[in-house]
Design a protein around this motif. Structure first.
Motif, short mmCIF file in Angstrom:
data_model
loop_
_atom_site.label_atom_id
_atom_site.label_comp_id
_atom_site.label_asym_id
_atom_site.label_seq_id
_atom_site.Cartn_x
_atom_site.Cartn_y
_atom_site.Cartn_z
N LEU A 107 0.83 -1.20 0.00
CA LEU A 107 0.00 0.00 0.00
C LEU A 107 0.87 1.26 0.00
CD1 LEU A 107 -2.77 -1.02 2.57
CD2 LEU A 107 -2.96 -0.92 0.07
N ILE A 108 0.51 2.22 -0.85
CA ILE A 108 1.27 3.47 -0.98
C ILE A 108 0.56 4.58 -0.22
CG2 ILE A 108 2.24 5.15 -2.58
CD1 ILE A 108 2.07 3.01 -4.77
N GLY A 109 1.28 5.26 0.65
CA GLY A 109 0.73 6.39 1.38
C GLY A 109 0.74 7.65 0.53
N LYS A 110 0.20 8.73 1.08
CA LYS A 110 0.16 10.01 0.37
C LYS A 110 1.56 10.60 0.26
CE LYS A 110 -4.18 9.92 -0.38
NZ LYS A 110 -4.65 9.61 -1.77
N ASN A 111 1.81 11.29 -0.84
CA ASN A 111 3.13 11.89 -1.09
C ASN A 111 3.58 12.78 0.06
OD1 ASN A 111 2.67 10.76 -3.59
ND2 ASN A 111 2.68 12.69 -4.72
N VAL A 112 4.87 12.74 0.30
CA VAL A 112 5.50 13.72 1.19
C VAL A 112 5.84 14.94 0.34
CG1 VAL A 112 7.47 14.19 2.69
CG2 VAL A 112 6.43 11.91 2.67
N PRO A 113 5.43 16.14 0.74
CA PRO A 113 5.75 17.34 -0.06
C PRO A 113 7.26 17.54 -0.19
CG PRO A 113 4.14 17.83 1.66
CD PRO A 113 4.67 16.46 1.95
N PHE A 114 7.64 18.45 -1.06
CA PHE A 114 9.06 18.72 -1.25
C PHE A 114 9.66 19.41 -0.04
CE2 PHE A 114 12.45 21.70 -2.31
CZ PHE A 114 13.41 20.80 -2.75
N PHE A 115 10.74 18.82 0.47
CA PHE A 115 11.57 19.43 1.52
C PHE A 115 13.02 19.14 1.15
CE2 PHE A 115 7.68 18.32 4.02
CZ PHE A 115 7.31 19.61 4.39
N ALA A 136 16.71 17.76 1.14
CA ALA A 136 17.28 16.48 1.56
C ALA A 136 17.98 16.64 2.90
CB ALA A 136 18.27 15.99 0.50
N GLY A 137 17.75 15.68 3.78
CA GLY A 137 18.39 15.71 5.08
C GLY A 137 17.71 16.59 6.11
N SER A 138 16.62 17.25 5.71
CA SER A 138 15.96 18.19 6.62
C SER A 138 15.06 17.46 7.62
CB SER A 138 15.15 19.22 5.84
OG SER A 138 14.04 18.60 5.21
N GLU A 139 14.81 18.12 8.75
CA GLU A 139 13.91 17.58 9.74
C GLU A 139 12.48 17.50 9.20
OE1 GLU A 139 13.23 16.21 13.81
OE2 GLU A 139 14.89 16.26 12.38
N GLU A 140 12.11 18.47 8.36
CA GLU A 140 10.77 18.47 7.77
C GLU A 140 10.55 17.24 6.90
OE1 GLU A 140 11.89 22.72 8.61
OE2 GLU A 140 12.86 21.00 7.64
N LEU A 141 11.57 16.87 6.12
CA LEU A 141 11.46 15.68 5.27
C LEU A 141 11.34 14.42 6.12
CD1 LEU A 141 11.46 14.41 2.47
CD2 LEU A 141 13.97 14.39 2.56
N ALA A 142 12.15 14.34 7.16
CA ALA A 142 12.12 13.16 8.04
C ALA A 142 10.76 13.01 8.70
CB ALA A 142 13.22 13.27 9.09
N LYS A 143 10.19 14.11 9.18
CA LYS A 143 8.90 14.05 9.85
C LYS A 143 7.77 13.77 8.85
CE LYS A 143 10.05 16.83 13.88
NZ LYS A 143 9.83 18.10 14.62
N GLY A 144 7.91 14.28 7.61
CA GLY A 144 6.92 13.97 6.59
C GLY A 144 6.88 12.49 6.28
N CYS A 145 8.04 11.85 6.22
CA CYS A 145 8.09 10.40 6.00
C CYS A 145 7.47 9.66 7.17
CB CYS A 145 9.53 9.95 5.79
SG CYS A 145 10.29 10.56 4.28
N ARG A 146 7.79 10.10 8.37
CA ARG A 146 7.22 9.47 9.58
C ARG A 146 5.69 9.54 9.58
NH1 ARG A 146 7.73 13.20 14.59
NH2 ARG A 146 6.14 14.22 13.29
N ASP A 147 5.17 10.69 9.21
CA ASP A 147 3.72 10.89 9.29
C ASP A 147 2.96 10.18 8.16
OD1 ASP A 147 4.22 12.47 11.48
OD2 ASP A 147 4.02 14.38 10.40
N ASN A 148 3.54 10.14 6.96
CA ASN A 148 2.83 9.57 5.81
C ASN A 148 3.07 8.08 5.62
OD1 ASN A 148 2.30 12.30 5.52
ND2 ASN A 148 2.55 12.30 3.31
N TYR A 182 0.50 1.43 5.41
CA TYR A 182 1.28 1.74 4.21
C TYR A 182 2.69 1.17 4.31
CZ TYR A 182 -2.66 4.83 3.61
OH TYR A 182 -3.94 5.32 3.50
N THR A 183 3.23 0.77 3.15
CA THR A 183 4.56 0.18 3.10
C THR A 183 5.53 0.98 2.23
OG1 THR A 183 3.87 -1.24 1.25
CG2 THR A 183 3.69 -2.16 3.48
N MET A 184 5.01 1.98 1.50
CA MET A 184 5.89 2.87 0.73
C MET A 184 5.22 4.21 0.55
SD MET A 184 5.71 1.38 -3.21
CE MET A 184 6.52 -0.16 -2.80
N VAL A 185 6.04 5.23 0.33
CA VAL A 185 5.52 6.57 0.15
C VAL A 185 6.46 7.33 -0.78
CG1 VAL A 185 6.70 7.57 2.17
CG2 VAL A 185 4.59 8.58 1.36
N GLY A 186 5.87 8.14 -1.69
CA GLY A 186 6.66 8.94 -2.60
C GLY A 186 7.08 10.26 -1.96
#
Length: 202
Positions: free
Chosen positions: A132-140, A142-154, A159-163
């Motif tokens: 199952l694919i989760g909802k996309n993580v918006p653009f942040f 690379a290496g940012s805390e925002e990107l890491a938290k977006g992956c955690r939340d989505n 779900y087993t993968m997320v774009g």
């Protein structure tokens, strides 16, 4: 086969399948019920990893810790893995997290203002068996805390993968062979989609 050899072999496979370039992408592994995981080092050649380039990271609920005297440091995207590895559902089992940059995945989601949800590809190819694919993580960045938290939340159960917009994909599971199969299947069907779109435009 040891988990380090599995990481080495699958990083090489990601490169051979053109899902990453030489120095990007990362894989982590956490044994079940353990407060540590292993992750590929940053800025190393991923098609020729050595066991020493897989770094042990200890963690608790707030921080990560690794040997700062070592020649190799974890990927800058360490927190993307940390936030997933410490989730209860993953903590209680052997868990692999795979981050790659498959071209078709990135292209399908769109660049700049265009936004297409990666999970929409399953409506065109309902026979795909990729979890199952989760909802996309918006653009942040690379290496940012925002990107890491977006992956955690989505990327949460079921779900087993997320774009990741303009970046790539994160996959999680207890079987790395299954993760790699699902990733290859997804890229295969996305390639069909782009070929059919090209023919339609002509």
């Amino acid at each position: 086969m040891s988990f380090k050899q599995q990481i080495i072999d699958n990083m090489k496979l990601l490169y051979q399948r053109k899902h990453i370039t030489l120095r990007d992408g990362n894989i982590s592994f956490k044994p079940r019920n353990q407060d540590y995981f292993y992750i590929t080092a940053g800025s190393v050649l991923k098609d020729r990893l050595t066991p020493e380039q897989i770094v042990k990271v200890d963690f608790d609920d707030k921080t990560t810790k690794y040997d700062t005297n070592s020649l190799y440091r974890p990927s800058q995207e360490l927190n993307m893995h940390y936030y997933l590895q410490k989730k209860r559902q993953h903590y209680m089992q052997d868990t692999y997290v795979v981050h790659a940059h498959p071209p078709n995945v990135i292209a399908y989601m769109g660049m700049y203002s265009k936004q297409v949800q990666l999970d929409s590809i399953t409506t065109m190819f309902p026979e795909m068996n990729i979890g199952l694919i989760g909802k996309n993580v918006p653009f942040f960045d690379a290496g940012s805390e925002e990107l890491a938290k977006g992956c955690r939340d989505n990327l949460c159960s079921p779900y087993t993968m997320v774009g990741l917009k303009q970046h790539g994909i994160m996959c999680v599971g207890k079987d790395i062979d299954e993760i790699m199969e699902h990733l290859e299947t997804l890229e295969f069907y996305l390639d069909i989609y782009f070929k059919s779109t090209s023919l339609h435009i002509r």
